[in-house]
Design a protein around this motif. Structure first.
Motif, short mmCIF file in Angstrom:
data_model
loop_
_atom_site.label_atom_id
_atom_site.label_comp_id
_atom_site.label_asym_id
_atom_site.label_seq_id
_atom_site.Cartn_x
_atom_site.Cartn_y
_atom_site.Cartn_z
N THR A 124 44.47 53.29 41.32
CA THR A 124 43.48 54.35 41.21
C THR A 124 43.26 54.82 39.78
N THR A 125 44.03 54.34 38.82
CA THR A 125 43.90 54.83 37.45
C THR A 125 42.70 54.18 36.76
N GLU A 126 42.27 54.82 35.68
CA GLU A 126 41.13 54.27 34.92
C GLU A 126 41.47 52.90 34.35
N ARG A 127 42.70 52.75 33.83
CA ARG A 127 43.09 51.45 33.26
C ARG A 127 43.11 50.38 34.36
N ALA A 128 43.67 50.72 35.53
CA ALA A 128 43.73 49.74 36.61
C ALA A 128 42.34 49.28 37.02
N ARG A 129 41.41 50.21 37.12
CA ARG A 129 40.04 49.83 37.51
C ARG A 129 39.40 48.92 36.46
N ALA A 130 39.71 49.19 35.18
CA ALA A 130 39.15 48.35 34.12
C ALA A 130 39.72 46.93 34.20
N VAL A 131 41.03 46.83 34.48
CA VAL A 131 41.66 45.51 34.58
C VAL A 131 41.17 44.77 35.82
N LEU A 132 41.09 45.50 36.94
CA LEU A 132 40.70 44.85 38.20
C LEU A 132 39.24 44.38 38.18
N ASP A 165 44.49 33.50 32.28
CA ASP A 165 44.14 34.44 31.23
C ASP A 165 44.70 35.79 31.68
N LEU A 166 45.93 36.06 31.27
CA LEU A 166 46.69 37.17 31.84
C LEU A 166 46.37 38.48 31.12
N ALA A 167 46.06 39.50 31.91
CA ALA A 167 45.80 40.82 31.35
C ALA A 167 47.05 41.35 30.68
N PRO A 168 46.91 42.07 29.59
CA PRO A 168 48.09 42.60 28.89
C PRO A 168 48.89 43.55 29.77
N LEU A 169 50.20 43.59 29.50
CA LEU A 169 51.06 44.56 30.17
C LEU A 169 50.76 45.95 29.63
N PRO A 170 51.15 47.02 30.32
CA PRO A 170 52.06 47.05 31.46
C PRO A 170 51.39 46.59 32.75
N VAL A 171 52.24 46.29 33.74
CA VAL A 171 51.76 45.84 35.04
C VAL A 171 51.06 47.00 35.76
N THR A 178 42.06 17.47 29.39
CA THR A 178 43.50 17.71 29.33
C THR A 178 43.82 18.96 30.12
N PRO A 179 45.11 19.15 30.53
CA PRO A 179 45.47 20.37 31.25
C PRO A 179 45.06 21.63 30.49
N ALA A 180 45.12 21.58 29.15
CA ALA A 180 44.77 22.77 28.37
C ALA A 180 43.30 23.11 28.49
N ALA A 181 42.48 22.10 28.86
CA ALA A 181 41.05 22.33 28.96
C ALA A 181 40.63 22.88 30.31
N ARG A 182 41.55 22.97 31.26
CA ARG A 182 41.22 23.49 32.56
C ARG A 182 40.86 24.98 32.47
N ARG A 183 40.03 25.39 33.39
CA ARG A 183 39.66 26.80 33.44
C ARG A 183 40.88 27.66 33.75
N ARG A 184 41.03 28.72 33.02
CA ARG A 184 42.13 29.64 33.23
C ARG A 184 41.58 30.91 33.85
N PRO A 185 41.87 31.17 35.13
CA PRO A 185 41.30 32.35 35.78
C PRO A 185 41.85 33.63 35.18
N ARG A 186 41.05 34.65 35.21
CA ARG A 186 41.49 35.95 34.75
C ARG A 186 42.48 36.50 35.78
N ALA A 187 43.66 36.89 35.32
CA ALA A 187 44.72 37.31 36.23
C ALA A 187 45.36 38.60 35.74
N ALA A 188 46.00 39.31 36.67
CA ALA A 188 46.74 40.51 36.35
C ALA A 188 47.99 40.55 37.22
N VAL A 189 48.96 41.35 36.81
CA VAL A 189 50.23 41.48 37.54
C VAL A 189 50.29 42.88 38.13
N ALA A 190 50.64 42.96 39.42
CA ALA A 190 50.74 44.25 40.11
C ALA A 190 52.07 44.32 40.86
#
Length: 346
Positions: free
Chosen positions: A54-62, A43-49, A8-20
């Motif tokens: 260069t931040t520590e959080r950004a590197r962890a998300v990326l 699989d969307l990374a939590p906000l904030p965008v 089913t569509p729900a069973a498809r792989r959901r890539p890890r994604a982030a918003v920038a």
């Protein structure tokens, strides 16, 4: 023998994604339904965008991001940013131009890039067509006079140059937006000319337009609508000579970039009341308060509003969601940005 279950569509792989993008761009674009739609396919990374790679959080998300959904104000994806994003394979942009954040390093890695330029082309084309038709009826000028005089006058004395029947519209460049304008003009009783050195006669015929050279486009058109991207070769392409060659009371519509037009020449021609203009873009984007264009009654200047705004932002996000879903399913982007075409894009 039992049949093999169909995923089913729900069973498809959901890539890890982030918003920038810039936080204010995210606030405008990403309402709750938009975020829900993205979360269904990624699989969307939590906000904030992310607005600083260069931040520590950004590197962890990326670190485990495979797909980046970008927007206005996204930082450049340079070598340092890509080093922090070893799994990044695709970028889905929720706006038009990707020049601000897609670097040579992205192409070198082979990152796939999508743009919502096609979605953004529609409101610009709608604005353009509206202004072409309104200018044909001289609606803005006649409304101004009506407000001042407070009486209608003899409508049977309307000059014969007023109206849209059989008018000639010149389209400068068969860009995404230029093509949408041509498409939207088809129902009207207008003659449409096109100047674009990259469009063959056969392609022009398929578009339903007549190809002409640049001089003929300006000399013969009642309205010239500018849709060429700003490139070194197109800076001040609309020259004083071309503006002076336009028919008396013809209209120049510019929704592309202000610097495509020789603005000093345009100002002179407008002050002489030779032509009229509808300018959604100027050079610079916001004119100085003392600039004489502000006081030209034959120029309508709007604050770069032709592109997506308000509820039209949802169309951009919808396209990016659709592109993310296609990419996650292995189908590739429907609106890819090609490295070899980047030099010709706005």
């Amino acid at each position: 023998m039992p049949s093999t279950p169909v995923p089913t569509p729900a069973a498809r792989r959901r890539p890890r994604a982030a918003v920038a993008m810039k936080p204010d761009a995210a606030a405008a674009l990403l309402d709750a339904p938009s975020l829900d739609a993205l979360s269904r396919v990624c699989d969307l990374a939590p906000l904030p965008v992310l607005d600083d790679f260069t931040t520590e959080r950004a590197r962890a998300v990326l670190a485990d991001t495979e797909l980046l959904v970008t927007g206005w104000g996204c930082p450049p994806l340079d070598e340092a940013a890509l080093a922090a994003a070893p799994r990044l394979r695709a970028v889905a942009h929720t706006a038009g131009s990707v020049r601000g954040h897609i670097t040579e390093a992205c192409w070198e890695r082979g990152i796939e890039v999508s743009s919502a330029a096609a979605a953004n082309a529609l409101p610009v084309a709608e604005y353009t067509v509206a202004m072409i038709l309104l200018s044909g009826k001289q609606a803005l000028e006649r409304a101004r006079d009506y407000r001042a005089e407070r009486h209608r006058g003899n409508w049977l004395a309307t000059p014969r140059q007023v109206g849209n029947y059989g008018r000639t519209v010149g389209i400068l460049s068969a860009s995404l937006i230029g093509r949408r304008v041509i498409e939207l003009l088809r129902p009207y009783d207008l003659r449409v000319l096109l100047h674009d050195p990259y469009v063959s006669e056969e392609e022009a015929a398929a578009l339903g337009v007549r190809p002409v050279d640049l001089g003929e486009l300006f000399a013969r058109s009642d309205v010239v609508s500018v849709h060429t991207p700003l490139l070194p070769a197109t800076r001040k392409l609309v020259s004083r000579e071309l503006l002076m060659s336009m028919r008396p009371d013809a209209v120049l519509v510019n929704t592309a970039r202000g610097a495509v037009v020789d603005q000093d020449a345009l100002t002179d021609v407008l002050l002489e009341h030779r032509i009229r203009a509808v300018l959604d873009v100027t050079d610079p984007d916001t004119l100085p308060p003392e600039h004489p264009l502000w006081d030209c009654e034959n120029a309508l200047i709007t604050p770069h509003l032709a592109g997506s705004q308000g509820n039209e932002w949802r169309r951009l996000v919808d396209l990016a969601v659709g592109e993310s879903e296609r990419w996650a399913a292995g189908d590739g982007f429907a609106h890819p940005v090609r490295r070899e075409r980047l030099a010709f894009l706005a």
